[in-house]
Design a protein around this motif. Sequence first.
Motif, short mmCIF file in Angstrom:
data_model
loop_
_atom_site.label_atom_id
_atom_site.label_comp_id
_atom_site.label_asym_id
_atom_site.label_seq_id
_atom_site.Cartn_x
_atom_site.Cartn_y
_atom_site.Cartn_z
N PRO A 173 1.70 75.35 -22.85
CA PRO A 173 0.63 76.36 -22.93
C PRO A 173 -0.59 75.91 -22.14
O PRO A 173 -0.88 74.71 -22.06
N ARG A 174 -1.30 76.85 -21.56
CA ARG A 174 -2.52 76.50 -20.82
C ARG A 174 -3.76 77.21 -21.35
O ARG A 174 -4.85 77.03 -20.80
N SER A 175 -3.61 78.02 -22.39
CA SER A 175 -4.76 78.63 -23.05
C SER A 175 -4.72 78.25 -24.52
O SER A 175 -3.66 78.00 -25.09
N PHE A 176 -5.90 78.22 -25.14
CA PHE A 176 -5.99 77.66 -26.49
C PHE A 176 -7.04 78.39 -27.31
O PHE A 176 -8.04 78.87 -26.78
N ARG A 177 -6.78 78.44 -28.61
CA ARG A 177 -7.79 78.87 -29.59
C ARG A 177 -7.68 77.97 -30.82
O ARG A 177 -6.58 77.71 -31.32
N ARG A 216 -4.96 67.25 -21.92
CA ARG A 216 -3.57 67.65 -22.17
C ARG A 216 -3.13 68.80 -21.26
O ARG A 216 -2.08 69.39 -21.49
N GLY A 217 -3.90 69.10 -20.26
CA GLY A 217 -3.49 70.08 -19.27
C GLY A 217 -3.84 71.52 -19.58
O GLY A 217 -3.44 72.43 -18.84
N TYR A 218 -4.58 71.77 -20.65
CA TYR A 218 -5.02 73.14 -20.91
C TYR A 218 -6.07 73.53 -19.88
O TYR A 218 -6.81 72.69 -19.36
N ARG A 219 -6.16 74.81 -19.61
CA ARG A 219 -7.12 75.30 -18.62
C ARG A 219 -8.18 76.21 -19.24
O ARG A 219 -9.32 76.23 -18.78
N ILE A 220 -7.78 77.00 -20.24
CA ILE A 220 -8.66 78.01 -20.82
C ILE A 220 -8.79 77.78 -22.32
O ILE A 220 -7.79 77.57 -23.03
N ASP A 221 -10.02 77.83 -22.81
CA ASP A 221 -10.25 77.90 -24.25
C ASP A 221 -10.91 79.22 -24.57
O ASP A 221 -11.74 79.72 -23.81
N SER A 222 -10.55 79.79 -25.74
CA SER A 222 -11.18 81.02 -26.20
C SER A 222 -11.40 80.92 -27.71
O SER A 222 -10.93 81.74 -28.48
N SER A 223 -12.11 79.84 -28.10
CA SER A 223 -12.35 79.57 -29.52
C SER A 223 -13.75 79.94 -29.97
O SER A 223 -14.02 80.01 -31.17
N MET A 224 -14.66 80.15 -29.01
CA MET A 224 -16.04 80.44 -29.38
C MET A 224 -16.20 81.95 -29.54
O MET A 224 -15.97 82.71 -28.60
N ILE A 260 -12.27 76.04 -18.83
CA ILE A 260 -12.84 77.38 -18.70
C ILE A 260 -13.00 77.94 -20.10
O ILE A 260 -12.02 78.04 -20.85
N GLU A 261 -14.22 78.26 -20.49
CA GLU A 261 -14.46 78.85 -21.81
C GLU A 261 -14.63 80.36 -21.67
O GLU A 261 -15.52 80.83 -20.94
N LEU A 262 -13.77 81.10 -22.36
CA LEU A 262 -13.84 82.56 -22.38
C LEU A 262 -14.17 82.97 -23.81
O LEU A 262 -13.28 83.17 -24.65
N PRO A 263 -15.45 83.09 -24.15
CA PRO A 263 -15.81 83.45 -25.52
C PRO A 263 -15.24 84.81 -25.91
O PRO A 263 -15.13 85.72 -25.08
N LYS A 277 -3.75 85.41 -13.65
CA LYS A 277 -4.74 85.91 -12.70
C LYS A 277 -6.06 85.17 -12.85
O LYS A 277 -6.73 84.83 -11.85
N ILE A 278 -6.47 84.91 -14.08
CA ILE A 278 -7.73 84.22 -14.33
C ILE A 278 -7.68 82.80 -13.78
O ILE A 278 -8.61 82.34 -13.09
N VAL A 279 -6.61 82.09 -14.09
CA VAL A 279 -6.48 80.71 -13.62
C VAL A 279 -6.44 80.68 -12.10
O VAL A 279 -7.11 79.84 -11.45
N GLN A 280 -5.68 81.59 -11.50
CA GLN A 280 -5.61 81.63 -10.04
C GLN A 280 -6.98 81.91 -9.43
O GLN A 280 -7.38 81.27 -8.44
#
Length: 331
Positions: free
Chosen positions: A149-153, A170-178, A206-209, A324-327
């Motif tokens: 996985p590359r996105s996390f919450r 650990r190789g994650y790219r996107i967090d969306s926990s906030m 990358i933080e995507l609230p 698309k976001i990561v790219q």
Amino acid sequence: MPVRPWRPDAPTAAERIDWPAAFGTRFLVTVDVEEEFDWSAPLDRRHRATSAMRAFPEAHRRFSAAGVGLNCMVDYPVAVDPAAVAILSDCLADGRSEIGAQLHAWVTPPYGEVVDPVTSHAGNLPVALEAAKLDQLTDAITGAFGMRPRSFRSGRYGLGPASLALLAERGYRIDSSMRALHDYGRTGGMDFRAIDAHGFRRDGMIELPLTSVYTGMLRRMGHRLYPPARHVPHGRGVLARLGLLSRIPLTPEGVGSGDALAAIDQALADGVRLLTFSFHSPTLEPGHTPYVRNARDRVAFDRWWDVVFERLALRGVEPATVAKIVQTLTP
């Protein structure tokens, strides 16, 4: 002694994501794919059932027919359930959906903590224990789906001061926990009042609230007026009914479609380039969450998305995917 909630700093101008013009204005739908439990009862490690996943395929078909992928934030009980994994694997065939990770600390091994409101937020755990749980979750998802996985919450929006760095390692790219503009300090969680709806970079991530905005005539004073209004009986409700001030997150759970449309329009007026929606997978089957208690509520849930997608299309806001976001944001 009460634990002082962790409060991340507001993003600096340098941390803000400068979305390229070619990206346009887009939206992302995230789903907390998780076990069922009684939201009004104390958390219990024994509650690990995933029977509500049987409602997931039909919901996915509706999103897919609208051209919308789902970013599925999978937690440990789901990742180790073969039936749930098979359902989600079928969803990936749409070419838009993707598997992410969601850490529910209390049901993810190793179990080195007593379960309580504070420890249920993974970012409050000792860093070594938070890291160990993250490794177990990541390995379970990788083994189940054949991809990391590359996105996390963090479940319960439980991101802590070390979490982003642990994820990047650990190789994650996107967090969306906030969850923008929200404060969970009274229930042992984190304070995100300094975080708004704009994406930013921090600690290699990358933080995507999760998108929340203030609306109403006093919205520009929301940071000062909304938090203390909870100390006045029905204070926030009065402000909302008078059209003075509301805080609206983009979710069908507890938010009416009219409010959601107002929040979409306000977010776009504020220049938010990526709107992030969320809901919980047990909501898809009546009786598991407070938001869908019966078949009538379930119909209203679907109608909410129909109305929202119509407004987004009218405003020229297109669906986004994690790919698309990561790219777009990769140098």
